[in-house]
Design a protein around this motif. Structure first.
Motif, mmCIF file in Angstrom:
data_model
loop_
_atom_site.group_PDB
_atom_site.id
_atom_site.type_symbol
_atom_site.label_atom_id
_atom_site.label_comp_id
_atom_site.label_asym_id
_atom_site.label_seq_id
_atom_site.Cartn_x
_atom_site.Cartn_y
_atom_site.Cartn_z
ATOM 1 N N GLN A 54 -19.461 -6.693 -170.190
ATOM 2 C CA GLN A 54 -19.320 -5.987 -168.300
ATOM 3 C C GLN A 54 -19.167 -4.007 -169.445
ATOM 4 O O GLN A 54 -18.932 -3.188 -168.273
ATOM 5 C CB GLN A 54 -18.268 -6.232 -167.664
ATOM 6 C CG GLN A 54 -18.698 -7.997 -167.038
ATOM 7 C CD GLN A 54 -19.858 -7.501 -165.945
ATOM 8 O OE1 GLN A 54 -20.445 -6.488 -165.436
ATOM 9 N NE2 GLN A 54 -20.929 -8.567 -166.339
ATOM 10 N N LYS A 67 -13.766 1.624 -165.329
ATOM 11 C CA LYS A 67 -14.292 2.811 -164.946
ATOM 12 C C LYS A 67 -14.111 3.395 -163.629
ATOM 13 O O LYS A 67 -14.315 4.992 -164.221
ATOM 14 C CB LYS A 67 -16.289 1.850 -164.807
ATOM 15 C CG LYS A 67 -17.041 3.332 -165.039
ATOM 16 C CD LYS A 67 -18.422 2.856 -164.297
ATOM 17 C CE LYS A 67 -19.474 4.159 -164.304
ATOM 18 N NZ LYS A 67 -20.689 3.799 -164.126
ATOM 19 N N GLU A 68 -14.347 3.005 -162.051
ATOM 20 C CA GLU A 68 -13.557 3.923 -162.052
ATOM 21 C C GLU A 68 -12.770 5.165 -161.838
ATOM 22 O O GLU A 68 -12.480 6.098 -161.510
ATOM 23 C CB GLU A 68 -13.727 3.709 -160.042
ATOM 24 C CG GLU A 68 -12.504 4.329 -159.405
ATOM 25 C CD GLU A 68 -12.672 3.304 -158.110
ATOM 26 O OE1 GLU A 68 -11.967 3.959 -156.495
ATOM 27 O OE2 GLU A 68 -12.915 2.611 -157.665
ATOM 28 N N GLN A 89 -21.167 -1.295 -168.243
ATOM 29 C CA GLN A 89 -20.460 -0.453 -167.191
ATOM 30 C C GLN A 89 -19.845 1.330 -167.664
ATOM 31 O O GLN A 89 -19.335 2.352 -167.249
ATOM 32 C CB GLN A 89 -19.455 -0.813 -166.603
ATOM 33 C CG GLN A 89 -19.325 -2.017 -165.803
ATOM 34 C CD GLN A 89 -19.815 -1.643 -164.370
ATOM 35 O OE1 GLN A 89 -19.716 -0.599 -163.756
ATOM 36 N NE2 GLN A 89 -20.074 -2.339 -164.118
ATOM 37 N N ARG A 105 -16.876 -8.846 -163.904
ATOM 38 C CA ARG A 105 -17.765 -7.116 -163.494
ATOM 39 C C ARG A 105 -16.638 -6.316 -163.000
ATOM 40 O O ARG A 105 -16.446 -5.304 -162.730
ATOM 41 C CB ARG A 105 -18.356 -8.022 -162.998
ATOM 42 C CG ARG A 105 -19.631 -7.123 -162.334
ATOM 43 C CD ARG A 105 -21.082 -7.687 -161.624
ATOM 44 N NE ARG A 105 -21.196 -8.313 -162.110
ATOM 45 C CZ ARG A 105 -21.066 -10.279 -161.946
ATOM 46 N NH1 ARG A 105 -20.056 -10.513 -161.063
ATOM 47 N NH2 ARG A 105 -21.820 -11.167 -162.964
ATOM 48 N N ARG A 106 -15.595 -7.542 -162.108
ATOM 49 C CA ARG A 106 -14.882 -6.424 -160.641
ATOM 50 C C ARG A 106 -13.770 -5.877 -161.428
ATOM 51 O O ARG A 106 -14.038 -4.428 -161.669
ATOM 52 C CB ARG A 106 -13.865 -7.414 -159.826
ATOM 53 C CG ARG A 106 -13.174 -6.844 -159.128
ATOM 54 C CD ARG A 106 -12.587 -7.850 -157.897
ATOM 55 N NE ARG A 106 -12.130 -9.509 -158.276
ATOM 56 C CZ ARG A 106 -10.965 -9.319 -158.799
ATOM 57 N NH1 ARG A 106 -10.541 -8.305 -158.977
ATOM 58 N NH2 ARG A 106 -10.708 -11.067 -158.995
ATOM 59 N N ASN A 128 -15.080 -2.361 -162.834
ATOM 60 C CA ASN A 128 -15.543 -1.832 -162.055
ATOM 61 C C ASN A 128 -14.564 -0.591 -162.057
ATOM 62 O O ASN A 128 -14.733 0.463 -161.747
ATOM 63 C CB ASN A 128 -16.286 -2.027 -161.038
ATOM 64 C CG ASN A 128 -17.779 -2.792 -161.353
ATOM 65 O OD1 ASN A 128 -19.010 -2.128 -161.758
ATOM 66 N ND2 ASN A 128 -17.832 -4.051 -160.088
ATOM 67 N N GLN A 129 -13.073 -1.640 -162.132
ATOM 68 C CA GLN A 129 -12.650 -0.225 -161.483
ATOM 69 C C GLN A 129 -11.289 0.410 -162.615
ATOM 70 O O GLN A 129 -11.852 1.058 -162.813
ATOM 71 C CB GLN A 129 -10.583 -1.884 -161.412
ATOM 72 C CG GLN A 129 -11.251 -2.266 -160.360
ATOM 73 C CD GLN A 129 -10.240 -3.391 -160.219
ATOM 74 O OE1 GLN A 129 -9.186 -3.744 -160.511
ATOM 75 N NE2 GLN A 129 -10.028 -4.102 -158.838
#
Length: 331
Positions: free
Chosen positions: A87, A66-67, A91, A59-60, A63-64
């Protein structure tokens, strides 16, 4: 959903299952970094040393990815690939795979090399392809999901592997011990497309992988999976010798010839307990990982939500040594 290709300098965010040991893990990490570094690409590599943490880590890292508009990559077996793919779907990340497991059904189905260095190189020239996933309640599965005997078999296999070592022989003997032992059959009610049937079975197996269906000899279900459906297989309750016969048929790729097997394809399937005093939760295996879920279970197809970086097919060489026409694929 967009199928846009990754940018020429998109970074790779890799979640790697440590698996078998420190030296092997270090070799895998250096291989990934060396191949991507030689191509001038950035690599952020996260190692999973505790399997219970893989969901949080994926998950973490997702997020990276995607960002920073990067590519989320899973390096491991089908269970690791499942956790990271989950994930990627949530995402909306581009998703890559570096298969490192025993069976690698997902990677083999999509033409991803099993050699690690080759798989990393394939990421560099891959094209985005929307891929079908299955879902049971709120969890995705890429290869299969099941209830009943199969989750018990997986748990017993992991226990025996920890005690006797990880080998195919241990896995086979453990599966035989569990399948031929005592277990309570499922009494379930299946509802699909307005039709309901009651079934007494040792296990309900739902497949989302063409290769796995081919290997056990379920050709009609192979076609169904290719056409965007899921495949359900449920052996009727038989004695120990009957169960042994089904296992042998499956190993020989002849399960489709068995009389004591219910098999069908579907887009959506609802599974309830048929017993008078049903359990509210049940063990469910998704791509080899066992969890407990609330009943009823809802199986369904989700099309195109996983955007996979799939290797570009290599043209065949013509018999006279000339290149085959563009678009030709390897068998």
């Amino acid at each position: 959903m967009s199928t846009a290709e990754p940018g020429p300098n998109a970074a790779f965010y890799v979640v790697l299952n440590a698996g078998s040991g420190h030296s092997e893990t270090e070799l895998r990490c250096s291989t990934i970094r060396d191949v991507l570094g030689a191509a001038g690409r950035t690599c952020h590599l996260e190692i999973v040393r505790d399997a219970s943490q893989i969901g949080d880590i994926a998950r973490r890292v997702a997020n990276q990815a995607k960002e920073h508009e990067g590519v989320l990559v899973a390096a491991g077996g089908d269970g690791t690939i499942n956790a990271v793919a989950h994930q990627a779907v949530l995402q909306g990340c581009l998703f890559g795979v570096l298969p490192q497991g025993t069976f690698n059904y997902f990677g083999r189905t999509h033409g991803i090399p099993e050699d690690l260095a080759d798989a990393v190189r394939a990421l560099l020239d891959a094209r985005v392809t929307p891929v079908q996933v299955g879902m049971v309640n709120d969890r995705i599965f890429l290869v299969n999901a099941s209830v009943g005997l199969y989750p018990q078999l997986l748990e017993a296999r992991e226990h025996d592997k920890r005690q006797y070592g990880r080998s195919r022989v241990v896995a086979i003997l453990s599966a035989l011990k569990t399948a031929l032992g005592r277990h309570r059959p499922l009494r379930i009610e299946l509802e699909t497309e307005g039709h309901t049937r009651k079934l007494r079975t040792a296990t309900l197996f739902v497949g989302n992988n063409r290769l796995q269906m081919e290997q056990v000899g379920m050709e009609p279900l192979t076609e169904a999976v290719e056409e965007g459906e899921l495949a359900a297989i449920a052996p009727r309750v038989v004695g120990k010798f009957g169960m042994l016969g089904l296992l042998v048929r499956g190993a020989l790729g002849r399960l489709g010839d068995a009389e004591n097997v219910v098999a069908f394809s579907f887009k959506r399937l609802r599974v309830r307990h048929a017993a008078l005093s049903p359990r509210r939760r049940i063990k469910v295996a998704t791509d080899g990982e066992v969890t407990r879920m609330d009943m009823p279970l809802e199986f369904r197809v989700v099309e195109g939500r996983l955007r996979l970086l799939k290797p570009v097919p290599v043209p065949e060489a013509a018999p006279d040594g000339e290149r085959a026409p563009a678009g030709a694929r390897l068998a």
